[in-house]
Design a protein around this motif. Structure first.
Motif, PDB file in Angstrom:
ATOM      1  N   GLN A 131      58.239  58.518  11.378  1.00  0.00           N
ATOM      2  CA  GLN A 131      57.255  59.503  10.928  1.00  0.00           C
ATOM      3  C   GLN A 131      55.849  58.952  10.780  1.00  0.00           C
ATOM      4  OE1 GLN A 131      58.263  62.661  10.296  1.00  0.00           O
ATOM      5  NE2 GLN A 131      60.249  61.977  11.004  1.00  0.00           N
ATOM      6  N   ASN A 132      55.782  57.780  10.210  1.00  0.00           N
ATOM      7  CA  ASN A 132      54.509  57.351   9.651  1.00  0.00           C
ATOM      8  C   ASN A 132      54.115  55.938  10.046  1.00  0.00           C
ATOM      9  OD1 ASN A 132      56.717  56.448   8.352  1.00  0.00           O
ATOM     10  ND2 ASN A 132      56.121  57.139   6.309  1.00  0.00           N
ATOM     11  N   LEU A 133      54.023  55.726  11.322  1.00  0.00           N
ATOM     12  CA  LEU A 133      53.422  54.476  11.772  1.00  0.00           C
ATOM     13  C   LEU A 133      51.987  54.492  11.227  1.00  0.00           C
ATOM     14  CD1 LEU A 133      54.415  52.279  14.064  1.00  0.00           C
ATOM     15  CD2 LEU A 133      52.409  53.166  15.222  1.00  0.00           C
ATOM     16  N   PRO A 134      51.576  53.435  10.540  1.00  0.00           N
ATOM     17  CA  PRO A 134      50.257  53.494   9.896  1.00  0.00           C
ATOM     18  C   PRO A 134      49.127  53.727  10.909  1.00  0.00           C
ATOM     19  CG  PRO A 134      51.495  51.554   9.173  1.00  0.00           C
ATOM     20  CD  PRO A 134      52.277  52.163  10.289  1.00  0.00           C
ATOM     21  N   ILE A 135      48.185  54.610  10.539  1.00  0.00           N
ATOM     22  CA  ILE A 135      46.967  54.766  11.334  1.00  0.00           C
ATOM     23  C   ILE A 135      46.009  53.707  10.810  1.00  0.00           C
ATOM     24  CG2 ILE A 135      45.088  56.295  12.032  1.00  0.00           C
ATOM     25  CD1 ILE A 135      46.939  58.659  11.405  1.00  0.00           C
ATOM     26  N   SER A 136      46.097  52.539  11.401  1.00  0.00           N
ATOM     27  CA  SER A 136      45.353  51.384  10.915  1.00  0.00           C
ATOM     28  C   SER A 136      44.984  50.560  12.135  1.00  0.00           C
ATOM     29  CB  SER A 136      46.261  50.597   9.955  1.00  0.00           C
ATOM     30  OG  SER A 136      46.232  49.213  10.212  1.00  0.00           O
ATOM     31  N   ALA A 137      43.964  49.715  11.997  1.00  0.00           N
ATOM     32  CA  ALA A 137      43.571  48.872  13.130  1.00  0.00           C
ATOM     33  C   ALA A 137      44.726  47.962  13.538  1.00  0.00           C
ATOM     34  CB  ALA A 137      42.332  48.063  12.774  1.00  0.00           C
TER      35      ALA A 137
ATOM     36  N   ARG B 275      53.934  63.768  14.015  1.00  0.00           N
ATOM     37  CA  ARG B 275      54.323  62.460  13.503  1.00  0.00           C
ATOM     38  C   ARG B 275      53.854  61.397  14.461  1.00  0.00           C
ATOM     39  NH1 ARG B 275      59.254  60.560  15.641  1.00  0.00           N
ATOM     40  NH2 ARG B 275      60.295  62.012  17.051  1.00  0.00           N
ATOM     41  N   ILE B 276      53.712  60.192  13.938  1.00  0.00           N
ATOM     42  CA  ILE B 276      53.391  59.050  14.789  1.00  0.00           C
ATOM     43  C   ILE B 276      54.444  58.010  14.479  1.00  0.00           C
ATOM     44  CG2 ILE B 276      51.652  57.345  15.443  1.00  0.00           C
ATOM     45  CD1 ILE B 276      49.676  59.149  13.743  1.00  0.00           C
ATOM     46  N   GLY B 277      55.179  57.603  15.484  1.00  0.00           N
ATOM     47  CA  GLY B 277      56.196  56.608  15.199  1.00  0.00           C
ATOM     48  C   GLY B 277      57.184  56.430  16.325  1.00  0.00           C
ATOM     49  N   VAL B 278      58.311  55.862  15.916  1.00  0.00           N
ATOM     50  CA  VAL B 278      59.378  55.564  16.858  1.00  0.00           C
ATOM     51  C   VAL B 278      60.020  56.867  17.340  1.00  0.00           C
ATOM     52  CG1 VAL B 278      61.669  54.521  16.997  1.00  0.00           C
ATOM     53  CG2 VAL B 278      59.854  53.365  15.724  1.00  0.00           C
ATOM     54  N   VAL B 279      60.183  57.014  18.642  1.00  0.00           N
ATOM     55  CA  VAL B 279      60.933  58.140  19.193  1.00  0.00           C
ATOM     56  C   VAL B 279      62.274  57.567  19.677  1.00  0.00           C
ATOM     57  CG1 VAL B 279      60.956  59.984  20.930  1.00  0.00           C
ATOM     58  CG2 VAL B 279      58.780  59.277  19.903  1.00  0.00           C
TER      59      VAL B 279
END
Lengths: 161, 151
Positions: free
Chosen positions: B15-21, A53-57
């Motif tokens: 979960q889903n921070l956008p993969i964007s510039a 995941r990519i986001g807030v931890v």
């Protein structure tokens, strides 16, 4: 499976993205590649399950979740995958793992981390797991952390990743 | 304390921070606020330690090999033993827990043989046996942790 650029991108993104309008540009500049390349790699690693995941931890403790229990369960090995999948889906379980037993001193093979704002809350959560496991549960315990003795970021072989 | 924007950012973007510039701009657009609002709110959450970071979370054992380890140490030797264990750079976390097995730490090494070497060395220098508890399976479900803001 993971190439050098993947590894570098992981190193730079897991310690925290910059809070600037174009965080991936900053990472691209640091690595000497284009921002498109960085984003393409991030996308690929996410699809492959390398990046979960990519986001807030969130910092659970700071948010009031001061009661964190490591619950451990003794489940017959042939049922542990089925039971682990069920327990892992509970919204108060953050991690759920199958680990080996070490008889005779350690009987537990299923680990589930639970988080609550009160001890009573943890007891309720344990009750819910107990009911869910039913007759498959051959024994259980809960271990609370009483002191943090060391906490560092992810390192491999002593080097910061 | 926490504004509605803070709470939204905490619960909806694990979960889903956008993969964007411009990921923060994208979030701002989806929430009907400005990019500056989002950046400021994240900065506040970070400064006040409500979030550890905003970043990627990697699946276990893809980079290096890790294992959970436990030791049963007599109380009077716990601190001394923890100090010995903590000197190993391969030790990431180390917690005291309320059990006969009272010392719990995570080891991470570059491969399995390095891991075994470190374990043998730790057992030798501390004088205690370890429980070696590597992952066999990870029942990972891709859901965020829903934070309850009611007190």
């Amino acid at each position: 499976m993971i190439d050098t650029l993947d590894y570098q991108i992981i190193s730079l993104t897991q310690t925290g993205l910059p809070l600037t309008p174009q965080p991936y540009q900053t990472i691209a500049d640091e690595l000497g590649v284009s921002v498109e390349r960085v984003m393409q790699k991030m996308q690929q690693m996410t699809e492959q399950g390398i990046i979960r995941r990519i986001g807030v931890v969130p910092n659970h403790y700071r948010l009031g979740y001061t009661h964190n229990g490591m619950t451990v369960w003794n489940i017959a090995d042939e049922f542990v995958d089925e039971m682990g999948t069920k327990v892992g889906q509970l919204d108060f379980v953050s991690h759920c793992y199958h680990r080996p037993r070490h008889e005779p001193e350690w009987h537990y093979n299923l680990f589930a981390m639970v988080h609550s704002k009160t001890e009573q809350g943890v007891n309720q959560q344990i009750q819910i797991i107990t009911e869910l496991l039913g007759e498959y549960n051959l024994g259980q315990d809960v271990l609370y952390s009483t002191r943090i003795l060391k906490k560092t970021g992810l390192r491999v072989g002593g080097k910061r990743v | 304390m926490l504004s509605p924007l803070h709470k939204q950012l905490l619960n909806d973007f694990q979960q889903n921070l956008p993969i964007s510039a411009t990921p923060y701009q994208d979030i701002a657009l989806s929430l009907g606020v400005t990019e500056d609002d989002v950046l400021l709110a994240f900065q506040e959450l970070q400064d006040q330690q409500f979030i550890a970071r905003i970043g990627s979370v990697i699946a276990p054992n893809l980079i290096g090999v890790s294992a959970l380890m436990a030791m049963a140490v007599p109380t009077e030797n716990l601190i001394k033993t923890a100090e010995i264990v903590n000197q190993y750079p391969e030790v990431n976390h180390n917690y005291e827990r309320d059990n006969r097995f009272n010392l719990w730490f995570v080891l991470i090494a570059k491969d399995k043989s390095s891991l075994q070497t470190v374990i043998a060395d730790i057992e030798l220098t501390t004088g205690y046996n370890t429980l070696y508890l590597p992952l066999i399976a990870d029942y990972f479900i891709n859901l965020g942790f829903e934070i309850d803001f009611d007190d």
